[in-house]
Design a protein around this motif. Structure first.
Motif, short mmCIF file in Angstrom:
data_model
loop_
_atom_site.label_atom_id
_atom_site.label_comp_id
_atom_site.label_asym_id
_atom_site.label_seq_id
_atom_site.Cartn_x
_atom_site.Cartn_y
_atom_site.Cartn_z
N VAL A 268 47.37 45.63 44.63
CA VAL A 268 47.00 46.45 43.46
C VAL A 268 45.50 46.67 43.35
CG1 VAL A 268 49.01 45.71 42.12
CG2 VAL A 268 46.87 44.41 41.95
N GLU A 269 44.75 46.15 44.29
CA GLU A 269 43.28 46.23 44.20
C GLU A 269 42.81 47.68 44.07
OE1 GLU A 269 39.29 44.83 46.66
OE2 GLU A 269 41.28 44.26 47.38
N GLY A 270 41.99 47.90 43.05
CA GLY A 270 41.42 49.22 42.83
C GLY A 270 42.33 50.18 42.08
N LYS A 271 43.55 49.78 41.77
CA LYS A 271 44.50 50.67 41.10
C LYS A 271 44.41 50.49 39.59
CE LYS A 271 47.70 50.89 45.01
NZ LYS A 271 49.07 50.65 45.51
N LYS A 272 44.05 51.57 38.90
CA LYS A 272 43.86 51.51 37.45
C LYS A 272 45.16 51.19 36.72
CE LYS A 272 39.57 52.61 35.97
NZ LYS A 272 38.86 51.99 34.85
N TRP A 273 46.28 51.67 37.23
CA TRP A 273 47.56 51.40 36.57
C TRP A 273 47.85 49.90 36.49
CZ3 TRP A 273 51.13 55.56 39.31
CH2 TRP A 273 50.78 56.82 38.83
N ALA A 274 47.14 49.13 37.32
CA ALA A 274 47.38 47.69 37.37
C ALA A 274 46.11 46.90 37.06
CB ALA A 274 47.91 47.31 38.76
N THR A 275 45.32 47.41 36.13
CA THR A 275 44.06 46.76 35.76
C THR A 275 44.07 46.39 34.28
OG1 THR A 275 42.86 48.02 37.45
CG2 THR A 275 41.56 47.02 35.69
N LEU A 276 43.76 45.16 34.00
CA LEU A 276 43.74 44.67 32.62
C LEU A 276 42.55 45.23 31.86
CD1 LEU A 276 44.60 40.92 33.28
CD2 LEU A 276 46.18 42.76 32.70
N ARG A 277 42.70 45.32 30.54
CA ARG A 277 41.59 45.72 29.67
C ARG A 277 41.11 44.50 28.87
NH1 ARG A 277 42.12 51.72 28.90
NH2 ARG A 277 44.30 52.29 29.27
N LYS A 278 40.03 44.70 28.17
CA LYS A 278 39.46 43.61 27.37
C LYS A 278 40.46 43.09 26.34
CE LYS A 278 35.45 42.46 24.50
NZ LYS A 278 34.17 42.95 23.94
N GLY A 279 41.20 44.00 25.70
CA GLY A 279 42.10 43.60 24.62
C GLY A 279 43.53 43.34 25.03
N THR A 280 43.82 43.31 26.33
CA THR A 280 45.18 43.08 26.80
C THR A 280 45.66 41.69 26.39
OG1 THR A 280 44.81 44.50 28.73
CG2 THR A 280 46.70 43.01 28.80
N LYS A 281 46.82 41.63 25.73
CA LYS A 281 47.41 40.34 25.38
C LYS A 281 48.00 39.70 26.63
CE LYS A 281 48.49 41.69 20.62
NZ LYS A 281 49.55 41.95 19.62
N PRO A 282 47.63 38.47 26.94
CA PRO A 282 48.01 37.87 28.22
C PRO A 282 49.52 37.63 28.36
CG PRO A 282 46.97 36.25 26.79
CD PRO A 282 46.80 37.57 26.12
N LEU A 283 50.06 37.98 29.52
CA LEU A 283 51.44 37.72 29.89
C LEU A 283 51.43 37.05 31.27
CD1 LEU A 283 53.01 41.15 28.83
CD2 LEU A 283 53.25 38.97 27.61
N GLU A 284 52.54 36.40 31.61
CA GLU A 284 52.57 35.63 32.85
C GLU A 284 52.29 36.47 34.09
OE1 GLU A 284 55.60 32.62 35.30
OE2 GLU A 284 56.12 33.34 33.29
N HIS A 285 52.83 37.67 34.15
CA HIS A 285 52.68 38.49 35.36
C HIS A 285 51.27 39.08 35.51
CE1 HIS A 285 53.40 41.91 32.60
NE2 HIS A 285 52.85 42.67 33.55
N HIS A 286 50.44 38.95 34.48
CA HIS A 286 49.09 39.51 34.54
C HIS A 286 48.21 38.82 35.59
CE1 HIS A 286 49.30 41.36 30.21
NE2 HIS A 286 50.08 41.97 31.09
N GLN A 287 48.63 37.64 36.02
CA GLN A 287 47.85 36.95 37.06
C GLN A 287 47.82 37.72 38.37
OE1 GLN A 287 49.90 33.33 38.70
NE2 GLN A 287 51.50 33.90 37.22
N TYR A 288 48.77 38.64 38.53
CA TYR A 288 48.84 39.44 39.76
C TYR A 288 48.13 40.79 39.63
CZ TYR A 288 52.55 36.06 40.64
OH TYR A 288 53.26 34.90 40.81
N LEU A 289 47.61 41.07 38.46
CA LEU A 289 46.93 42.36 38.21
C LEU A 289 45.43 42.23 38.45
CD1 LEU A 289 48.75 43.55 34.96
CD2 LEU A 289 49.25 44.19 37.31
N ASN A 290 44.76 43.38 38.51
CA ASN A 290 43.29 43.36 38.59
C ASN A 290 42.74 42.85 37.28
OD1 ASN A 290 43.25 44.67 41.18
ND2 ASN A 290 43.70 46.60 40.14
N PRO A 291 41.86 41.86 37.31
CA PRO A 291 41.35 41.27 36.07
C PRO A 291 40.39 42.21 35.34
CG PRO A 291 40.16 40.37 37.94
CD PRO A 291 41.25 41.23 38.51
N TYR A 292 40.29 41.99 34.05
CA TYR A 292 39.24 42.69 33.27
C TYR A 292 37.90 42.07 33.64
CZ TYR A 292 36.03 43.60 29.44
OH TYR A 292 34.92 43.94 28.70
N ILE A 293 36.92 42.92 33.94
CA ILE A 293 35.58 42.45 34.27
C ILE A 293 34.62 42.91 33.20
CG2 ILE A 293 33.70 42.53 35.95
CD1 ILE A 293 35.80 43.04 38.11
N ASP A 294 34.02 41.97 32.49
CA ASP A 294 33.13 42.29 31.39
C ASP A 294 31.83 42.89 31.93
OD1 ASP A 294 31.81 42.46 29.03
OD2 ASP A 294 32.04 40.35 28.46
#
Length: 294
Positions: A268-294
């Protein structure tokens, strides 16, 4: 040996005296016919010409017939008056209602100092209602620093901004920029709701199908953020509303969840559809998504 220095008098007194000249026909040597209302506004060529190169050029072009009024039919008279106020006094009264017209006029007439003053007023008076209009203007007039300030404000106050419904009247380009922001401090469920409501509002007003209205905006939805339960619910809702979310977005999300379930790596690297935002409520599968970078 004495040294030379520059001292300034009282700006308020100077501005008041200059403004008296602005409202007086005495010694005026140019007449403007402004707006659809054809309002007559008088001025002084020497002052206006020194302050505005565009108007100076108009004066030069009309020098052979100085008695003929200069017609400016595409300017709001009140906005033009504000612009003259600034030319004469270097001060101007601005409200939220007048700021956008004044910004556009300052840009059109090449008055960078006035543009800076208006932008300063906008940034100092941003609220959740005004931010949508301000971002729209910043995008439309291509004022990048104002655009970034508005996006930062909207991101930090995303819940209140979306609750205000002020975004419903935003132009497409401005709304796309807002919905594409990683820093939005709100969960993706609220973003999906906002995209739908923005599109529905546009569809009702224009008679254009919802799917076409949101075709570019909805691509900014981070579809893989949703868990299986919410993904099923959103897909059914989208189908009932004419597939306003493209099927390929759901295909991407379902494939993502299937690969996780089967214990396979998910590229999923570089894919916006799989990128977390600052306000995303954490879920278990989010560990596999692109992290939010402040």
């Amino acid at each position: 040996m004495s040294s030379m220095c520059v001292k300034s008098g009282k700006i308020d007194k100077f501005a008041a005296q200059m403004k008296l000249g602005l409202f007086s026909k005495e010694f005026a040597d140019v007449k403007f016919v402004v707006g659809d209302q054809k309002k007559i506004i008088y001025g002084h060529r020497i002052i206006i010409g020194l302050r505005c190169a565009l108007l100076q050029k108009l004066f030069q072009e009309s020098a052979a017939r100085p008695e003929v009024p200069i017609v400016l039919s595409d300017v709001n008279p009140e906005t033009f008056q504000q612009m003259l106020d600034f030319m004469y006094t270097n001060t101007v009264q601005i409200s939220q209602n007048s700021a956008m017209d004044l910004l556009g006029t300052a840009i059109e007439y090449g008055l960078q100092d006035l543009q800076a003053v208006v932008c300063e007023h906008i940034t100092e008076n941003l609220d959740t209602e005004f931010a949508a209009t301000a971002l729209h203007a910043a995008v439309y007039f291509e004022v990048s620093h104002l655009e970034q300030h508005c996006l930062s404000f909207i991101a930090d106050n995303a819940n209140e901004f979306l609750e205000s419904k002020s975004y419903l009247e935003m132009g497409e380009q401005a709304f796309i920029k807002a919905m594409d922001c990683d820093d939005l401090n709100v969960d993706e469920t609220e973003i999906n709701k906002a995209i739908f409501e923005w599109g529905k509002n546009g569809a009702v007003k224009s008679g254009t199908p919802l799917k076409l209205i949101v075709s570019r905006v909805v691509l900014k939805l981070r579809i893989a953020i949703f868990d299986v339960e919410n993904l099923e619910r959103i897909e059914k809702f989208s189908e009932a509303e004419g597939d306003y979310i493209p099927p390929e977005m759901f295909q991407f999300a379902w494939k993502f969840h299937a690969q996780i379930k089967n214990g396979r790596s998910v590229p999923v690297e570089g894919k916006k559809w799989a990128t977390l935002r600052k306000g995303t409520k954490p879920l278990e599968h989010h560990q596999y998504l692109n992290p939010y970078i402040d």
